[in-house]
Design a protein around this motif. Structure first.
Motif, mmCIF file in Angstrom:
data_model
loop_
_atom_site.group_PDB
_atom_site.id
_atom_site.type_symbol
_atom_site.label_atom_id
_atom_site.label_comp_id
_atom_site.label_asym_id
_atom_site.label_seq_id
_atom_site.Cartn_x
_atom_site.Cartn_y
_atom_site.Cartn_z
ATOM 1 N N LEU A 187 35.653 -16.761 29.860
ATOM 2 C CA LEU A 187 34.512 -16.485 28.957
ATOM 3 C C LEU A 187 34.729 -17.021 27.542
ATOM 4 C CD1 LEU A 187 33.525 -12.793 29.847
ATOM 5 C CD2 LEU A 187 32.576 -14.909 30.767
ATOM 6 N N CYS A 188 35.890 -16.741 26.983
ATOM 7 C CA CYS A 188 36.118 -17.146 25.590
ATOM 8 C C CYS A 188 36.616 -18.593 25.591
ATOM 9 C CB CYS A 188 37.126 -16.205 24.924
ATOM 10 S SG CYS A 188 37.092 -16.341 23.138
ATOM 11 N N PRO A 193 31.645 -20.393 24.026
ATOM 12 C CA PRO A 193 32.086 -19.149 24.670
ATOM 13 C C PRO A 193 30.887 -18.324 25.156
ATOM 14 C CG PRO A 193 32.355 -19.033 22.285
ATOM 15 C CD PRO A 193 31.985 -20.449 22.605
ATOM 16 N N LYS A 194 31.106 -17.610 26.272
ATOM 17 C CA LYS A 194 30.000 -16.840 26.850
ATOM 18 C C LYS A 194 30.029 -15.413 26.302
ATOM 19 C CE LYS A 194 30.334 -19.727 30.912
ATOM 20 N NZ LYS A 194 30.856 -19.863 32.256
ATOM 21 N N CYS A 195 29.673 -15.276 25.032
ATOM 22 C CA CYS A 195 29.828 -14.003 24.331
ATOM 23 C C CYS A 195 28.950 -12.893 24.921
ATOM 24 C CB CYS A 195 29.524 -14.173 22.845
ATOM 25 S SG CYS A 195 30.628 -15.357 22.063
ATOM 26 N N THR A 201 32.283 -8.128 23.016
ATOM 27 C CA THR A 201 31.227 -8.723 22.187
ATOM 28 C C THR A 201 30.795 -7.838 20.999
ATOM 29 O OG1 THR A 201 29.164 -9.961 22.333
ATOM 30 C CG2 THR A 201 29.246 -7.916 23.590
ATOM 31 N N THR A 212 32.202 -18.751 16.087
ATOM 32 C CA THR A 212 33.001 -19.157 17.251
ATOM 33 C C THR A 212 33.280 -20.662 17.243
ATOM 34 O OG1 THR A 212 31.007 -19.352 18.573
ATOM 35 C CG2 THR A 212 32.205 -17.285 18.754
#
Ligand code: SF4
Length: 353
Positions: A187-188, A193-195, A201, A212
Motif C-alpha cells: 500500500l505505501c 501510495p494507496k492511502c 490513514t 506523500t
C-alpha cells in the motif's frame, strides 16, 4: 483504537500465505529473509522450496559441502550469502546445538547476519520486542511520522530505528514487523501510495498534509565501501607472476598481481574470482608479509600481502589457463612498469626487505 492495533487487524486479514510464515521457527525464517534480500517473493518461492527440501535443518546445511549449497542457490546470485548461511549453520550446530540463541548480540555474531536479519528472525520466531528497519519500513515510518530528512543520509537509520522501536507493538512484535513490511510493499508504495486502503490513514502525517510525494526524501550520498583483500606474490627464480582476469571489479584491463576480496563482501561484483579461490586452495600456507591501506574512489581497502616461492611454475600456469586467465612472469625491478598501479609499489616495499 491505537494505530498499532489497526495495523495488526489489517495484517491478520491481508497477510499472504507464505510457507516460511506457517511455523514460528527461526531456521526457515532466516533462510527466507536471506533469500528475500536479493529477490522478490514470487521469484524466490520455488528456490526456497527446493533449498528447504534438501536442507531442512541447520544440521543438514552445516554438514553439506559448500559446492552443493551453492548449486541450490543458483538463480539467486550473491553467492557469498549462501556461503555465509552455511558457515553460520556450522557455527550454530557447534555452539548452540543447531538452534538460534534468543539474544540480538549473539545472533549478530553469526556470519552474514546483519541488524535487519537478526531482528526479523528474533521477533518473528521468538516474539522478541525488536523492531526491523528495511526499505519498506523506512518509507512507511518517514511518511507516518513526517520525517523530512534524507532517508539515505548517515543519521536516518538511527533516527528511524528509534521511531520503529517506539512504534513497535510489544504484544505482537513479529506480526507488527511483518505488517509494516507488508504495508510498505503493498500500500505505501514509492509512487502513488494507496492511502484510502491504509490502516494508518487517520493519523499519517504525509497523508494528512498531502506530502506523500515529498516524503521520504532520497538524496544519494556516495557511500564509502570498506573492503579487505589479499594480494598474492608468487615468485619463481627471480620473477613474479602477473595475471589478467577479465572478471575483476578493478584492474581488469591490466596485468596485475593476483588479488581477491575476503570477509564481508558488500556486493556480488566484489566477490573473489574462481581463479583466486583455486590459487588459495592450491597454496594453503602462503607466507603473510604484512598489510597496507589502499583507496580507489570511494572504496577503502586493506590489503594483506601473501607470498609463495615456487619450485616450478607449470602448476600455476596450468591453473590460470584452466580458468581462462592470462599470465606472465616479470622481474621485480620492472614490476611498476608491467603493473602500473600504486598497488605495485606498495607491495614492492614488502619484497625489498
Ligand atoms: S496513509 Fe498513505 S502514506 Fe501514510 S502510511 Fe498509509 S499508505 Fe503510507
Amino acid at each position: 483504537m491505537s494505530p498499532q492495533k489497526k495495523l495488526q487487524g489489517w495484517y491478520q486479514i491481508h497477510k499472504r500465505d507464505l510457507p516460511f510464515r506457517k511455523k514460528k521457527q527461526a531456521y526457515p525464517i532466516w533462510v527466507s529473509e536471506v533469500m528475500l534480500q536479493q529477490t522478490r517473493v514470487n521469484a524466490m518461492l520455488p528456490l526456497y522450496d527446493s533449498f528447504m527440501k534438501r536442507f531442512p535443518t541447520p544440521e543438514s546445511l552445516a554438514s553439506a559441502e559448500e559446492e552443493e549449497v551453492l548449486s541450490y542457490w543458483k538463480g539467486l546470485g550473491y553467492y557469498s550469502r549462501a556461503r555465509n548461511l552455511r558457515k553460520a549453520a556450522i557455527f550454530l550446530v557447534q555452539n548452540y546445538n543447531g538452534s538460534f540463541p534468543k539474544d540480538l548480540n549473539l545472533v549478530l555474531k553469526l556470519p552474514g547476519v546483519g541488524n535487519y536479519t537478526a531482528r526479523a528472525i528474533l521477533s518473528i520466531a521468538y516474539d522478541l520486542p525488536l523492531a526491523v528497519l528495511d526499505g519498506n519500513v523506512k518509507r512507511v515510518l518517514s511518511r507516518y511520522f513526517g520525517y523530512t530528512e534524507n532517508i539515505l543520509g548517515s543519521k536516518a537509520d538511527t533516527d528511524l530505528q528509534q521511531k520503529a522501536d517506539d512504534f513497535l507493538n510489544k504484544d505482537h512484535p513479529g506480526d507488527h514487523n511483518q505488517a509494516m513490511m507488508e504495508l510498505g510493499a503493498t500500500l505505501c508504495l514509492p509512487e502513488s501510495p494507496k492511502c484510502l486502503l491504509c490502516p494508518l490513514t487517520d493519523s499519517c502525517y504525509a497523508r494528512i498534509h498531502q506530502k506523500t510525494g515529498e516524503i521520504p526524501l532520497r538524496v544519494k550520498e556516495k557511500k564509502q565501501i570498506q573492503l579487505s583483500a589479499e594480494i598474492l606474490v608468487f615468485d619463481f627464480k627471480d620473477k613474479i607472476l602477473l595475471v589478467k582476469e577479465p572478471k575483476m571489479r578493478f584492474l581488469k584491463e591490466m596485468f596485475h598481481l593476483p588479488y581477491g576480496f575476503i570477509g564481508e563482501i558488500p556486493e556480488e561484483t566484489y566477490e573473489p574470482t574462481s581463479f583466486f579461490l583455486a590459487l588459495k586452495e592450491l597454496f594453503p600456507s602462503l607466507l603473510a608479509l604484512g598489510k597496507f591501506k589502499h583507496t580507489i574512489t570511494h572504496h577503502k581497502m586493506e590489503f594483506s600481502v601473501l607470498r609463495q616461492s615456487l619450485k616450478e611454475r607449470t602448476q600455476v600456469e596450468t591453473l590460470a589457463k584452466n580458468f581462462g586467465v592470462e599470465s606472465k612472469w616479470v622481474q621485480l625491478s620492472s614490476l611498476d612498469r608491467e603493473f602500473p598501479s600504486s598497488l605495485a609499489s606498495k607491495v614492492k616495499k614488502f619484497l625489498l626487505y
